[in-house]
Design an enzyme around this catalytic site. Sequence first.
Site, PDB file in Angstrom:
ATOM      1  N   ASN A 209       1.479   2.942   7.474  1.00 49.35           N
ATOM      2  CA  ASN A 209       0.522   1.487   7.055  1.00 49.35           C
ATOM      3  C   ASN A 209       1.951   0.567   6.394  1.00 49.35           C
ATOM      4  O   ASN A 209       2.884   0.828   6.189  1.00 49.35           O
ATOM      5  CB  ASN A 209      -0.325   2.386   6.115  1.00 49.35           C
ATOM      6  CG  ASN A 209       0.392   3.185   4.502  1.00 49.35           C
ATOM      7  OD1 ASN A 209       1.657   3.050   4.229  1.00 49.35           O
ATOM      8  ND2 ASN A 209       0.182   4.656   5.953  1.00 49.35           N
ATOM      9  N   ASP A 278      -4.620   9.055   6.746  1.00 52.04           N
ATOM     10  CA  ASP A 278      -6.363   9.183   7.172  1.00 52.04           C
ATOM     11  C   ASP A 278      -6.709  10.676   8.738  1.00 52.04           C
ATOM     12  O   ASP A 278      -6.931  11.216   8.473  1.00 52.04           O
ATOM     13  CB  ASP A 278      -7.253   8.678   6.533  1.00 52.04           C
ATOM     14  CG  ASP A 278      -7.678   8.203   5.025  1.00 52.04           C
ATOM     15  OD1 ASP A 278      -7.008   9.436   4.750  1.00 52.04           O
ATOM     16  OD2 ASP A 278      -7.795   7.643   4.751  1.00 52.04           O
ATOM     17  N   LYS A 288       8.013   9.223  26.113  1.00 51.19           N
ATOM     18  CA  LYS A 288       7.577   7.543  25.843  1.00 51.19           C
ATOM     19  C   LYS A 288       6.519   7.392  26.476  1.00 51.19           C
ATOM     20  O   LYS A 288       6.436   8.216  28.250  1.00 51.19           O
ATOM     21  CB  LYS A 288       8.315   7.448  26.119  1.00 51.19           C
ATOM     22  CG  LYS A 288       8.443   5.963  25.962  1.00 51.19           C
ATOM     23  CD  LYS A 288       9.820   4.211  25.692  1.00 51.19           C
ATOM     24  CE  LYS A 288       9.355   3.217  26.282  1.00 51.19           C
ATOM     25  NZ  LYS A 288       9.885   2.747  25.863  1.00 51.19           N
TER      26      LYS A 288
HETATM   27  O1  PMT Z   1       4.050   1.441  -1.805  1.00 54.00           O
HETATM   28  P1  PMT Z   1       3.890  -0.004  -1.854  1.00 54.00           P
HETATM   29  O2  PMT Z   1       4.202  -0.735  -1.187  1.00 54.00           O
HETATM   30  O3  PMT Z   1       4.722  -0.455  -3.868  1.00 54.00           O
HETATM   31  O4  PMT Z   1       2.410   0.012  -2.621  1.00 54.00           O
HETATM   32  C1  PMT Z   1       2.507   0.877  -3.291  1.00 54.00           C
HETATM   33  C2  PMT Z   1       0.578   1.663  -2.978  1.00 54.00           C
HETATM   34  C3  PMT Z   1      -0.588   0.462  -2.545  1.00 54.00           C
HETATM   35  C4  PMT Z   1       0.231   2.498  -1.543  1.00 54.00           C
HETATM   36  C5  PMT Z   1      -0.364   1.976  -4.410  1.00 54.00           C
HETATM   37  O5  PMT Z   1      -0.647   1.495  -5.173  1.00 54.00           O
HETATM   38  C6  PMT Z   1      -1.240   3.245  -3.461  1.00 54.00           C
HETATM   39  O6  PMT Z   1      -3.125   2.518  -3.627  1.00 54.00           O
HETATM   40  N1  PMT Z   1      -1.488   4.153  -2.867  1.00 54.00           N
HETATM   41  C7  PMT Z   1      -3.149   4.815  -3.092  1.00 54.00           C
HETATM   42  C8  PMT Z   1      -3.227   4.466  -1.115  1.00 54.00           C
HETATM   43  C9  PMT Z   1      -4.104   5.140  -0.555  1.00 54.00           C
HETATM   44  O7  PMT Z   1      -3.358   6.089   0.371  1.00 54.00           O
HETATM   45  O8  PMT Z   1      -5.033   5.000  -1.121  1.00 54.00           O
HETATM   46  P2  PMT Z   1      -6.692   5.287  -0.302  1.00 54.00           P
HETATM   47  O9  PMT Z   1      -7.550   5.197  -1.082  1.00 54.00           O
HETATM   48  O10 PMT Z   1      -6.278   5.874   0.599  1.00 54.00           O
HETATM   49  O11 PMT Z   1      -6.525   7.673  -1.244  1.00 54.00           O
HETATM   50  C10 PMT Z   1      -6.851   7.819  -2.393  1.00 54.00           C
HETATM   51  C11 PMT Z   1      -5.959   9.035  -2.678  1.00 54.00           C
HETATM   52  O12 PMT Z   1      -6.060  10.214  -1.880  1.00 54.00           O
HETATM   53  C12 PMT Z   1      -4.362   8.399  -2.684  1.00 54.00           C
HETATM   54  O13 PMT Z   1      -3.378   9.059  -4.224  1.00 54.00           O
HETATM   55  C13 PMT Z   1      -3.557   9.159  -1.538  1.00 54.00           C
HETATM   56  O14 PMT Z   1      -2.542   9.572  -1.780  1.00 54.00           O
HETATM   57  C14 PMT Z   1      -4.827  10.308  -1.409  1.00 54.00           C
HETATM   58  N2  PMT Z   1      -5.045  10.772  -0.456  1.00 54.00           N
HETATM   59  C15 PMT Z   1      -5.424   9.669   0.676  1.00 54.00           C
HETATM   60  C16 PMT Z   1      -5.710  10.440   1.863  1.00 54.00           C
HETATM   61  C17 PMT Z   1      -5.106  11.954   2.198  1.00 54.00           C
HETATM   62  N3  PMT Z   1      -4.929  12.530   3.410  1.00 54.00           N
HETATM   63  N4  PMT Z   1      -4.276  12.433   1.436  1.00 54.00           N
HETATM   64  C18 PMT Z   1      -4.341  11.904   0.188  1.00 54.00           C
HETATM   65  O15 PMT Z   1      -4.008  12.571  -0.570  1.00 54.00           O
END
Ligand code: PMT
Length: 402
Positions: A209, A278, A288
Amino acid sequence: MLAGKVITIGVTGGIAAYKAAWLVSNLAGLEAEVHVMMTRSAKAFVSPLTFQVLSGHPVRTGLFTAGEDAPIPHVEMAARSDLLVIVPATANIIGKVAGGIADDLLSTTIMAATCPVLFCPAMNVNMYRNPVVQRNLAMLRELGYHLAEPEVGRLACGTEGRGRLPEPEIILEQIKDILSRAGDLSGMTVLVTAGPTREPLDPVRYITNRSSGKMGYAVARAASRRGARVILVSGAVGLEPPPGIKLIPVETARQMFDVVMEQFPTVDMVVKSAAVADYRPKEMAVQKIKKNENNLILELEKNPDILFELGRRKGRQLLVGFAAETGDVEENALSKVRHKNLDLLVANDVTLPGAGFGADTNIATLVYPDGTVIPLPKMDKLSLAHRILDEVLTLRRARNIL
Ligand code: PMT
């Protein structure tokens, strides 16, 4: 709050140097121990005698000047100061520090300082807009220096625009903010995750991502500056880790899961800013994947949700999640903060300009499990990092976690 704090004011050569006199006078009035260093060109604008009288201490001007009280003044003042404030900060001093140049008393002191440093830029609007200056300011931000944003207004050269030194009262408030945070996380261990994960398809390709790691690295830097022991679990990014932290590089979500679970029992708080995939490809091809005439169908399987698992296991630790949203920010964030058993969730709408992936700034909304929602204005990622840490400390105090 300022009583007894050692504050070194570095004055460089700009017309706004006279405003530094107000600052020195007010800091001394608040019982801070104020020392002033002046560059050669600063002396063309204000006499050292002015600062000597206002601060009550001799003004230091040269690296090698005989007769000044310290044999190695830059090392002594760098070690003694609780804060360095460069006011006004010319394009020249900003460029020197960004470029690693230390060729006079002030620039060597900044180089030797381990305390926070606040730069207060002031210059002509075209100089301020110059991409070289903007690049250098971005570098200072990335390195963890504090910046007082210049204001828009009438400039000494007769033009209008951004470049005016903020009023000294505003700088004074920023000084109080910085000093009130210094050392408030000492004794704590903070685990931060940053950057993207990469989920391999074959030996040359992966699913990932747009995370640059800037947000997570800013949190790690802010926590370290405030005295915490910091463990930074980072996906692949092109950033220099902040000095003094423990960096654990990972690539995939499953690697991040393993490292985070291993470290979790030893930490006081977790800030999960990483953008974790996810899903991952169900199979990683050993060779490959070859192109053929048909479409390629990939089967993906679910990765473990690291934060959800932390929420299940947590004891005394505080958990902060991030949420990258593209719509219905509050609603989605509220459901995530409760579902994952978090103490705080920082939601960002990644479709807004100046927010989310890759940007130097972010626009966040703080969401608590009790339904409290606090929208924050756009700010640089380091300021947001400090704000998040402030909130976590308030939660710790409210819960009597010492
Ligand atoms: O890195 P930058 O370019 O500065 O950008 C910052 C950012 C946009 C990445 C940051 O501000 C941000 O939003 N990070 C979280 C991104 C994310 O994965 O969001 P989510 O809504 O999909 O997940 C929610 C939370 O669960 C997050 O804290 C994530 O780390 C966590 N998660 C998600 C999926 C997973 N399998 N395990 C997790 O722990």
